[in-house]
Design an enzyme around this catalytic site. Structure first.
Site, PDB file in Angstrom:
ATOM      1  N   ARG A 238       0.846  -1.184   0.000  1.00 24.77           N
ATOM      2  CA  ARG A 238       0.000   0.000   0.000  1.00 24.77           C
ATOM      3  C   ARG A 238       0.888   1.243   0.000  1.00 24.77           C
ATOM      4  O   ARG A 238       2.004   1.214   0.542  1.00 24.77           O
ATOM      5  CB  ARG A 238      -0.909   0.001   1.220  1.00 24.77           C
ATOM      6  CG  ARG A 238      -1.864  -1.187   1.271  1.00 24.77           C
ATOM      7  CD  ARG A 238      -2.689  -1.191   2.552  1.00 24.77           C
ATOM      8  NE  ARG A 238      -3.616  -2.332   2.566  1.00 24.77           N
ATOM      9  CZ  ARG A 238      -3.340  -3.530   3.069  1.00 24.77           C
ATOM     10  NH1 ARG A 238      -2.143  -3.748   3.608  1.00 24.77           N
ATOM     11  NH2 ARG A 238      -4.232  -4.498   3.030  1.00 24.77           N
ATOM     12  N   LYS A 265      -2.205  -2.493   7.820  1.00 25.28           N
ATOM     13  CA  LYS A 265      -3.645  -2.304   7.966  1.00 25.28           C
ATOM     14  C   LYS A 265      -4.271  -3.395   8.821  1.00 25.28           C
ATOM     15  O   LYS A 265      -5.161  -3.127   9.631  1.00 25.28           O
ATOM     16  CB  LYS A 265      -4.296  -2.286   6.580  1.00 25.28           C
ATOM     17  CG  LYS A 265      -5.791  -2.043   6.602  1.00 25.28           C
ATOM     18  CD  LYS A 265      -6.358  -1.986   5.196  1.00 25.28           C
ATOM     19  CE  LYS A 265      -7.860  -1.749   5.200  1.00 25.28           C
ATOM     20  NZ  LYS A 265      -8.413  -1.692   3.831  1.00 25.28           N
ATOM     21  N   HIS A 328      -2.910   3.288  -5.277  1.00 19.20           N
ATOM     22  CA  HIS A 328      -3.308   1.947  -4.865  1.00 19.20           C
ATOM     23  C   HIS A 328      -3.462   1.002  -6.065  1.00 19.20           C
ATOM     24  O   HIS A 328      -3.530  -0.214  -5.895  1.00 19.20           O
ATOM     25  CB  HIS A 328      -4.654   1.997  -4.112  1.00 19.20           C
ATOM     26  CG  HIS A 328      -4.507   2.113  -2.634  1.00 19.20           C
ATOM     27  ND1 HIS A 328      -4.350   3.328  -1.996  1.00 19.20           N
ATOM     28  CD2 HIS A 328      -4.474   1.173  -1.655  1.00 19.20           C
ATOM     29  CE1 HIS A 328      -4.255   3.131  -0.698  1.00 19.20           C
ATOM     30  NE2 HIS A 328      -4.319   1.835  -0.465  1.00 19.20           N
ATOM     31  N   ARG A 331      -1.508  -2.350  -6.793  1.00 22.99           N
ATOM     32  CA  ARG A 331      -1.915  -3.602  -6.152  1.00 22.99           C
ATOM     33  C   ARG A 331      -2.922  -4.350  -7.028  1.00 22.99           C
ATOM     34  O   ARG A 331      -2.807  -5.562  -7.238  1.00 22.99           O
ATOM     35  CB  ARG A 331      -2.500  -3.307  -4.771  1.00 22.99           C
ATOM     36  CG  ARG A 331      -1.460  -2.813  -3.780  1.00 22.99           C
ATOM     37  CD  ARG A 331      -2.079  -2.177  -2.548  1.00 22.99           C
ATOM     38  NE  ARG A 331      -2.978  -3.037  -1.823  1.00 22.99           N
ATOM     39  CZ  ARG A 331      -2.610  -3.997  -0.969  1.00 22.99           C
ATOM     40  NH1 ARG A 331      -1.310  -4.218  -0.761  1.00 22.99           N
ATOM     41  NH2 ARG A 331      -3.505  -4.715  -0.318  1.00 22.99           N
ATOM     42  N   HIS A 354      -3.641  -9.241   2.701  1.00 21.10           N
ATOM     43  CA  HIS A 354      -5.060  -9.255   3.007  1.00 21.10           C
ATOM     44  C   HIS A 354      -5.290 -10.140   4.225  1.00 21.10           C
ATOM     45  O   HIS A 354      -4.484 -11.004   4.536  1.00 21.10           O
ATOM     46  CB  HIS A 354      -5.872  -9.769   1.822  1.00 21.10           C
ATOM     47  CG  HIS A 354      -6.015  -8.759   0.735  1.00 21.10           C
ATOM     48  ND1 HIS A 354      -6.358  -9.089  -0.554  1.00 21.10           N
ATOM     49  CD2 HIS A 354      -5.855  -7.403   0.739  1.00 21.10           C
ATOM     50  CE1 HIS A 354      -6.407  -7.987  -1.299  1.00 21.10           C
ATOM     51  NE2 HIS A 354      -6.103  -6.962  -0.537  1.00 21.10           N
ATOM     52  N   TYR A 364       0.449 -16.747  13.603  1.00 20.38           N
ATOM     53  CA  TYR A 364       1.589 -17.562  14.006  1.00 20.38           C
ATOM     54  C   TYR A 364       2.470 -18.028  12.858  1.00 20.38           C
ATOM     55  O   TYR A 364       3.491 -18.643  13.072  1.00 20.38           O
ATOM     56  CB  TYR A 364       1.093 -18.772  14.823  1.00 20.38           C
ATOM     57  CG  TYR A 364       0.595 -18.355  16.178  1.00 20.38           C
ATOM     58  CD1 TYR A 364       1.500 -18.025  17.189  1.00 20.38           C
ATOM     59  CD2 TYR A 364      -0.746 -18.240  16.453  1.00 20.38           C
ATOM     60  CE1 TYR A 364       1.065 -17.616  18.426  1.00 20.38           C
ATOM     61  CE2 TYR A 364      -1.199 -17.828  17.695  1.00 20.38           C
ATOM     62  CZ  TYR A 364      -0.286 -17.522  18.687  1.00 20.38           C
ATOM     63  OH  TYR A 364      -0.721 -17.105  19.923  1.00 20.38           O
TER      64      TYR A 364
END
Length: 390
Positions: A238, A265, A328, A331, A354, A364
């Site tokens: 981004r 984000k 943007h 992307r 995402h 994890y």
């Protein structure tokens, strides 16, 4: 003698607590720590009791006398003011505002300071004035819908839907803590006007992508901005994640960009495999800005990054209109083309940072699909180079 404002203001703490009496059982309690509180000594059903009215200076002498008079009035009606205070406190604990603030306090550590502040401000300014004092378990769907309609009436359809979602989280928290039985906001799904989203402008046709890359190569503006545009194309990041980048995050030997969760984000650490072409851009950039903390410092203040409008302004300067390409859009460009070329969708989504389908797994296993992504990112960089040179 009754107290005066001067006497109250000038009361000093001592080794032992002090009591400065005003009359009618009202006195100022001065603790050794310096805290001053208004207290009322009274009798109810033959027993001596004590009620704390508030602290000074939050509660002035005049206000303390008014609170004392109100308590005396309750006594005259056969009501114990201490018990009544507890009843009111319990009632407040079950209001929408009290529960919303409690929910917010419990959640805010997982959010950025700005997001947490914005979240509370939206609820406080749009919901509290109408439903804040209402017991949460008594709020009906039509009541909540009426409030959200006021937001819709301003044309803020997106905000109305977001607030419904936020209210739903508050209701669910109230259910979990035993203060509500159902999520009233859930009953309003589909009742609000939909927010029409528009896709971000992006160039996805290979020939046009080549033209975009050549335009960036020929950019005559600030060299730092040019490097930023090149990295947007090569990394899928981004714009904010690029322009706020710090040199401590870059490992050119390992060919990795490690972005901490606080800058992402989704609030998860993100590993970005760097192609040979991306490393070459970073090596050039480091010669110019590598002595500082920021990769993309501003022209005037080196400790502040370039503005969030920098990349957009550069695209406009190169002749790309707002309905053609935005910052943007790099992307969308990468996602569209790589999906068409058959690369694994999960690897593409992971590279785009995402939200993972399995959030616990995502937390994890930050390196998820790293070997696949390394290959994909180098293939992507080679593909862009081919388009640029064609």
């Amino acid at each position: 003698m009754p107290l005066t404002d001067t006497a109250v203001r000038g009361a000093k703490p001592a080794d032992k607590p002090q009591k400065l009496f005003d009359g009618n059982g009202l006195f100022l309690y001065v603790a050794p720590s310096g805290t001053k509180s208004w207290r009322l000594k009274y009798r109810f059903q033959g027993r001596e009791k004590l009620l704390t009215l508030g602290t000074y200076p939050q509660l002035s002498l005049k206000e303390a006398r008014e609170a004392c008079a109100a308590a005396k009035k309750q006594l005259g009606g056969g009501i114990d003011p201490s018990v009544q205070k507890k009843v009111i406190a319990r009632a407040w604990e079950n209001t929408f505002e009290a529960i919303a603030r409690e929910w917010h306090e419990n959640k805010k550590s997982a959010w950025t300071e700005r997001y947490a502040g914005d979240m509370l401000e939206r609820i406080a300014s749009n919901i509290f004035p109408y439903l804040g004092n209402r017991p949460i378990n008594e709020i009906t769907p039509p009541e909540l819908l009426s409030v959200l309609r006021k937001i819709e009436a301003r044309g803020a359809f997106y905000q109305a839907n977001r607030l419904r979602e936020s209210c739903s989280l508050v209701f669910r928290y109230a259910i979990a803590t035993g203060r509500a039985e159902r999520d009233t906001a859930a009953d309003l799904r589909g009742a609000l006007k939909s927010h029409v989203t528009t896709s971000r402008a992006a160039i996805t046709e290979p020939e046009e992508v080549g033209g975009l890359l050549r335009a960036i190569d020929g950019y005559t503006g600030h060299f730092v901005t040019k490097c930023g545009l090149q990295l947007l194309a090569l990394t899928f990041l981004r714009p904010g994640e690029v322009r706020l980048g710090e040199w401590s995050e870059i490992d050119l030997d390992e060919k990795l960009w490690r972005i901490p969760a606080k800058r992402m984000k989704m609030r998860l650490d993100h590993l970005v495999p760097l192609s040979a072409q991306a490393c070459a851009v970073l090596e050039e950039l480091r010669e110019l800005t590598g002595r500082g903390r920021l990769m993309f410092p501003g022209l005037r203040a080196k400790e502040r990054p370039i503005s969030d409008a920098t990349f957009i302004a550069a695209l406009r300067r190169m002749g790309f209109e707002k309905d053609e390409m935005c910052a943007h859009g790099f992307r969308s460009m990468a996602s569209t083309i790589l999906n068409e070329q058959g690369y694994p969708a999960d690897a593409i989504e992971k590279q785009l940072a995402h939200n993972p389908r399995n959030k616990i797994r995502g937390i994890y296993n930050r390196a998820e699909y790293l070997p696949e992504r390394r290959k994909m990112m180098q293939d992507w960089a080679d593909y862009l180079e081919k388009l640029r040179n064609s």
